[in-house]
Design an enzyme around this catalytic site. Structure first.
Site, mmCIF file in Angstrom:
data_model
loop_
_atom_site.group_PDB
_atom_site.id
_atom_site.type_symbol
_atom_site.label_atom_id
_atom_site.label_comp_id
_atom_site.label_asym_id
_atom_site.label_seq_id
_atom_site.Cartn_x
_atom_site.Cartn_y
_atom_site.Cartn_z
ATOM 1 N N CYS A 132 53.066 32.069 11.053
ATOM 2 C CA CYS A 132 53.594 33.317 10.501
ATOM 3 C C CYS A 132 52.959 34.521 11.181
ATOM 4 C CB CYS A 132 53.369 33.380 8.997
ATOM 5 S SG CYS A 132 54.036 34.864 8.220
ATOM 6 N N CYS A 135 52.276 37.426 8.809
ATOM 7 C CA CYS A 135 51.133 37.206 7.923
ATOM 8 C C CYS A 135 49.803 37.396 8.646
ATOM 9 C CB CYS A 135 51.174 35.800 7.339
ATOM 10 S SG CYS A 135 52.731 35.345 6.570
ATOM 11 N N ASP A 136 49.707 36.872 9.873
ATOM 12 C CA ASP A 136 48.404 36.730 10.515
ATOM 13 C C ASP A 136 48.196 37.537 11.786
ATOM 14 O OD1 ASP A 136 47.770 34.881 8.525
ATOM 15 O OD2 ASP A 136 48.599 33.217 9.667
#
Length: 306
Positions: A132, A135-136
């Protein structure tokens, strides 16, 4: 017989449980063998509202579960093998519980990211291996990154990662990309994106602290090469967890549950779907939680109308 059974305990299922429990609907949540879903494998979440310093994925899921329990939700551990939706009440066959009967069902089983199955991959999830970018990506400011995949999502995520990384290398096992021309052109115009095409990932390399490189096979020369990197992002797609439904719910060609626009209502009255199992676009904790709220409210209205 239960009023509502919620299948799955990611942010969607847990939010649905909170709302239904507060409405005195006494929901039962079947949490499966990986309680909390994909977020339990995420180290720190910094984009969920209300946590300015960030929060561990496992901690967020634990807090949401405690909140649902506080209002009266009941949690059961088991794996749903099948659901008979030919008539209501619905009958669920749950491994470890036997038959479970419900007036309504909320499906929040999520979607599982596809992995390569190479050495070093699973060992370094959360330590440099991610599925992701949204997300990261933030955690890799100024770092060298690799993204694996050749589709539109890979091109989009490569572009997103260049907002943080010093460089992003796209690795694809074919010479040609599957991405649409406009997405390829956009990626090729990005000076931070480099290319390692016609190369097959062989192993994720790490030093115990994090990822250090990706070993690839040059399909043209037959020789192995090492791409130095601080992170490996895998973008080869997701598989929605809908196999246990046995085709009773209408899905798209990829298996994602189709809901009526602006709702979480499926083709079967009394069955609702929320979270990543019906969302192939956003796949974020906050959007999943939002649809969990929707599913709970719609299930409550459905039950009141019986």
């Amino acid at each position: 017989m239960y009023k509502t059974v919620i299948i799955g305990t990611g942010p969607a299922g847990l939010t649905a449980a909170i709302y239904l429990a507060r409405a005195n609907m006494e929901p039962v949540v079947i949490e499966g063998w990986q309680p909390g879903g994909q977020l339990t494998t995420t180290t720190e979440i910094e984009n969920f509202p209300g946590f300015p310093e960030g929060i561990l994925g496992s901690e967020l899921m634990s807090n949401m579960r405690k909140q649902a329990e506080r209002f009266g939700a009941t949690f059961k551990t088991g794996s749903v093998k099948s659901v008979d939706m030919s008539k209501r009440p619905f009958v669920l066959d749950v491994e470890g519980m036997g038959e479970v009967i419900a007036e309504s069902v909320i499906i929040s089983t999520g979607a599982s990211a596809k992995y390569l199955g190479i050495p070093g991959e699973q060992d370094n999830i959360g330590r440099g291996v991610s599925t992701c970018a949204t997300c990261d990506g933030f955690f890799f400011r100024g770092k060298k990154l690799v993204i694996i995949g050749g589709g539109d999502s890979s091109m989009e995520e490569a572009g997103f990662l260049t907002k943080f990384a010093s460089s992003v290398t796209v690795v694809n096992r074919r010479t040609e990309l599957r991405a649409s021309k406009i997405m390829q052109d956009r990626a090729r115009a990005n000076e931070k994106i480099e290319w390692a095409l016609n190369r097959t990932p062989v192993e994720v390399l790490a030093n115990g602290m994090g990822v250090t490189g990706l070993k690839v096979l040059n399909n043209e020369t037959g020789e192995e090469e090492i791409i130095e990197t601080d992170g490996v992002f895998i973008a080869i797609g997701h598989t929605p967890n809908t196999g246990f439904l046995d085709g009773q719910i209408t899905t798209d060609e990829s298996g994602y549950i189709i809901v009526k626009p602006g709702t979480t209502t499926t083709n079967i009255p009394g069955v609702f779907a929320c979270g990543d199992v019906q969302d192939s676009t956003y796949r974020q904790a906050i959007t999943a939680a939002g649809t969990g709220c929707m599913a709970a409210l719609e299930a409550e209205r459905f039950l009141e109308g019986l």
